[in-house]
Design a protein around this motif. Structure first.
Motif, PDB file in Angstrom:
ATOM      1  N   THR A 150       0.525  -0.715  -0.422  1.00 42.81           N
ATOM      2  CA  THR A 150       0.254   0.184  -0.130  1.00 42.81           C
ATOM      3  C   THR A 150       0.796   1.139  -0.211  1.00 42.81           C
ATOM      4  O   THR A 150       2.071   0.825   0.673  1.00 42.81           O
ATOM      5  N   GLY A 151       0.596   2.414  -0.292  1.00 42.53           N
ATOM      6  CA  GLY A 151       1.420   3.618   0.092  1.00 42.53           C
ATOM      7  C   GLY A 151       2.141   3.849  -1.744  1.00 42.53           C
ATOM      8  O   GLY A 151       2.912   4.731  -1.199  1.00 42.53           O
ATOM      9  N   SER A 162      -4.361   2.568  -2.460  1.00 42.98           N
ATOM     10  CA  SER A 162      -5.025   1.754  -0.789  1.00 42.98           C
ATOM     11  C   SER A 162      -4.498   0.933  -0.189  1.00 42.98           C
ATOM     12  O   SER A 162      -5.143   0.492   0.973  1.00 42.98           O
ATOM     13  N   GLU A 202      -2.673  12.166  -1.229  1.00 44.69           N
ATOM     14  CA  GLU A 202      -3.790  11.464  -1.362  1.00 44.69           C
ATOM     15  C   GLU A 202      -3.536  10.896  -2.902  1.00 44.69           C
ATOM     16  O   GLU A 202      -4.823  10.339  -2.437  1.00 44.69           O
ATOM     17  N   LYS A 215      -2.374   7.574  -2.774  1.00 43.48           N
ATOM     18  CA  LYS A 215      -2.266   6.586  -1.430  1.00 43.48           C
ATOM     19  C   LYS A 215      -3.532   6.167  -1.116  1.00 43.48           C
ATOM     20  O   LYS A 215      -3.665   4.978  -0.278  1.00 43.48           O
ATOM     21  N   GLN A 216      -4.729   7.347  -0.856  1.00 45.51           N
ATOM     22  CA  GLN A 216      -5.886   6.724  -0.821  1.00 45.51           C
ATOM     23  C   GLN A 216      -6.531   6.784  -2.055  1.00 45.51           C
ATOM     24  O   GLN A 216      -7.920   5.920  -1.818  1.00 45.51           O
ATOM     25  N   GLN A 217      -6.322   6.223  -3.154  1.00 49.09           N
ATOM     26  CA  GLN A 217      -6.518   5.670  -3.804  1.00 49.09           C
ATOM     27  C   GLN A 217      -7.007   4.446  -4.414  1.00 49.09           C
ATOM     28  O   GLN A 217      -6.311   3.954  -3.419  1.00 49.09           O
ATOM     29  N   LEU A 222       3.770   4.824   3.812  1.00 48.55           N
ATOM     30  CA  LEU A 222       2.933   5.989   4.317  1.00 48.55           C
ATOM     31  C   LEU A 222       3.534   7.131   4.649  1.00 48.55           C
ATOM     32  O   LEU A 222       4.690   7.771   4.555  1.00 48.55           O
ATOM     33  N   GLU A 261      -0.010   6.821  10.397  1.00 54.98           N
ATOM     34  CA  GLU A 261      -0.745   5.834   9.139  1.00 54.98           C
ATOM     35  C   GLU A 261      -0.543   4.254   8.625  1.00 54.98           C
ATOM     36  O   GLU A 261      -1.062   3.290   8.747  1.00 54.98           O
ATOM     37  N   ALA A 282      -2.633   0.947   9.050  1.00 57.02           N
ATOM     38  CA  ALA A 282      -2.638  -0.035   7.599  1.00 57.02           C
ATOM     39  C   ALA A 282      -2.716  -1.418   7.900  1.00 57.02           C
ATOM     40  O   ALA A 282      -3.127  -2.262   7.126  1.00 57.02           O
TER      41      ALA A 282
END
Length: 332
Positions: free
Chosen positions: A67-68, A104, A135, A137-139, A280, A285, A289
């Motif tokens: 992730t990230g 994400s 931003e 990282k949240q998609q 992250l 965070e 995660a």
């Protein structure tokens, strides 16, 4: 060494430690033998001539989370089978590039099936770990295949008629644009000037890479050849140079063909908190995660094993939209 142009020069065995927006690059090389019927090596490794990584039968990296950030996988030799928790899969090979935005969260596996039973199976790839903005990282996770038939090249002769070639993986060179990157990538925006090139120079050929901005990060990794003159400095193969970004830089190959991985781009400028396969911005965070991954595994794993592979006969392809849409490269 010219301190004004070359900031640092490092010998490389496997990992290239980089700077924002890049995290690091791994350069995998294995001299796999002939294959057995199960797409694994027919004989055991002798004196570490190849690595099995984490596969029990087929070399590769079974199911694992990210992730990230993004992985950009450039295959020079061999074949990779991809499977992920989005329900997508695919096979890609020498000359192809896979660009995976982990966003994400996603699980995937990367297996390296050995297809040739009658000859050895050399294997080589680069995997660039490329950071994402807070931003991005949240998609949702996403990926895209860049087939070798479609990757733009700029081929030219130098002033002495010697061949130069640039494969443009990201960004542009002399007005030739790369294939579009996934939409939630720091490299997708032209103003971030993320240029990733694979450069090939014929013996003694010269090439000048134009300046980028003063704020950019810039690296050149000389990974094949006998010697390379870079900014009037002789460097040996398997060396990584961190370079001044806002000047033109001339490269000249030695007695044999030279190959260079070129990386440059504007930094993201956000804090980096990295723990294993997660990248992250804060330790909190990261903790969140890992808790989310333990609870959800970033979605159900839809494949019959943690390390699946396709059949020996499977052609190169990619699937998208949860496996609903398949794409095969158009042969040029």
């Amino acid at each position: 060494m010219s301190d004004a142009v070359i900031y640092a020069l490092s010998p490389i065995t496997f990992r290239l430690d980089l700077k924002d927006p890049f995290l690091f690059t791994a350069h995998h090389i294995d001299h796999f033998p002939k294959a057995n019927a199960n797409l694994g090596p027919a004989t055991a490794a002798q004196h570490q001539e190849f690595n099995m990584y984490y596969g029990d039968t087929v070399p590769g990296f079974p199911e694992h989370p990210h992730t990230g950030f993004e992985t950009i996988t450039l295959v020079e030799q061999g074949v990779v089978d991809h499977f992920d928790s989005l329900g997508n899969g695919g096979r890609y090979g020498a000359g192809d590039v896979q660009w995976l935005s982990t966003g994400s969260g996603v699980e995937h596996c990367e297996m390296f099936p050995l297809l040739n039973e009658d000859r050895e199976n050399p294997f080589e790839l680069f995997q660039i770990w490329f950071n994402s903005s807070p931003e991005q990282k949240q998609q949702p996770a996403d990926y895209k295949m860049f087939w070798r038939e479609h990757i733009p090249h700029v081929s030219a002769k130098d002033t002495q008629g010697r061949d130069t070639n640039i494969r443009i993986i990201s960004g542009q060179y002399q007005g030739t644009e790369a294939i579009s990157r996934p939409p939630h990538s720091w490299a997708a925006a032209p103003e971030n000037k993320v240029n990733i090139y694979l450069i090939t120079l014929a013996p003694h050929a010269t090439l000048t890479i134009p300046a980028t901005t003063v704020t950019a990060t810039r690296f050149a990794y000389f990974y094949q050849g006998d010697s390379l003159e870079l900014a009037n400095t002789q460097i040996q193969h398997k060396h990584l140079a961190e370079l001044k970004p806002d000047v033109n830089i001339q490269l000249q190959a030695g007695e044999v063909e030279a190959r260079i991985l070129w990386l440059e781009g504007e930094p993201i400028g956000a804090p980096v908190a990295m723990r294993g396969p997660f990248v992250l911005n804060t330790n909190q965070e990261l903790d969140d995660a890992f808790r989310r991954y333990r609870a959800t595994h970033f979605g159900e794993w839809p494949w019959p094993s943690p390390a699946p592979v396709f059949s020996r006969e499977q052609a190169r392809f990619a699937s998208y939209d949860g496996g609903q849409r398949k794409e095969f490269p158009e042969q040029s």
